[in-house]
Design an enzyme around this catalytic site. Structure first.
Site, PDB file in Angstrom:
ATOM      1  CG  ASP A  88      -1.777   0.984   1.277  1.00 48.37           C
ATOM      2  OD1 ASP A  88      -2.001   1.592   0.421  1.00 48.37           O
ATOM      3  OD2 ASP A  88      -1.490   2.025   2.643  1.00 48.37           O
ATOM      4  CG  ASP A  90      -1.576   2.138   6.647  1.00 50.45           C
ATOM      5  OD1 ASP A  90      -2.224   3.254   7.069  1.00 50.45           O
ATOM      6  OD2 ASP A  90      -2.214   1.716   4.801  1.00 50.45           O
TER       7      ASP A  90
END
Length: 222
Positions: A8, A167
């Site tokens: 990400d 996250d």
């Protein structure tokens, strides 16, 4: 065997929250409101415009003025999105280690391409990044697995030969749906107390811990 490590972007590789928060506060000031403390806006950074507009202006997607403000927010963000954004500590060393160990790496983000690619370039990641997939690249955004499967296909890897690091819960949901081992980045913009229910395959408290976590996951499946 060569592997592909997918990341990400916001809250995992890059600390983009300062520029996102600044854009939200710019919109508050334009409305005659006081800027909000950065600490209140940071946790919303992984949610992009939706999160920042809710935190900054109390606007949800079902509000009749939401779309107008979303467009304005993205415009304000684009003007300043490389001002304060930096790689998280340890990311540079991590990426150098992956290269030295013969691993490829790429980015799968829900940030749309026209915003993501210039930041990737600004942070000097473009040359080594095997693939950059935005939220509008594969027809679906995370938590749908399509962006991750697209990244694997574009780089010639099977999903089981990839690891996804993120996250946000939707990162872990997408990774599992794509058949990839997952690592939760607890140093990002998530609420740490929520992480155990994500059931990620590993959890790290800093980017420095990602390479050992990768090694441990590969030993587990060997």
């Amino acid at each position: 065997m060569q592997k592909l490590i997918l990341f990400d972007f916001d809250g995992t590789l890059a600390d983009t929250a300062p520029d996102l928060a600044a854009a939200a506060n710019t919109m508050r000031v334009q409305k005659g409101l006081e800027p909000l403390p950065y600490e209140l806006l940071r946790p919303m950074a992984s949610q992009g415009a939706r999160g920042l507009l809710k935190a900054g202006l109390d606007l949800a997607p079902d509000h009749p003025e939401y779309e107008e403000h979303r467009i304005r927010f993205l415009s304000e963000y684009e003007k300043q999105m490389t001002s304060l954004t930096r790689l998280f500590p340890g990311v540079g060393e991590l990426l150098a280690t992956l290269k030295a160990e013969g691993f490829q790496w790429g980015i799968v983000t829900n940030k749309v391409e026209y915003l993501a690619v210039p930041i990737v370039r600004h942070l000097q990641l473009e040359a080594e990044c095997a693939v950059t997939v935005g939220g509008d690249t594969a027809g679906h955004a995370k938590p749908h697995p399509a962006p991750l499967l697209y990244a694997a296909e574009k780089t010639g890897f099977q999903p089981e030969d990839c690891i996804y690091v993120g996250d946000d819960e939707r990162d872990i949901v997408a990774g599992k749906a794509a058949g990839m081992p997952t690592i939760a980045a607890a140093y990002g913009y998530c609420q740490v107390e929520d992480i155990p229910r994500w059931n990620a395959d590993a959890v790290v408290d800093s980017a420095h811990e990602i390479w050992p976590a990768v090694q441990a996951l590969l030993q587990r499946v060997a």
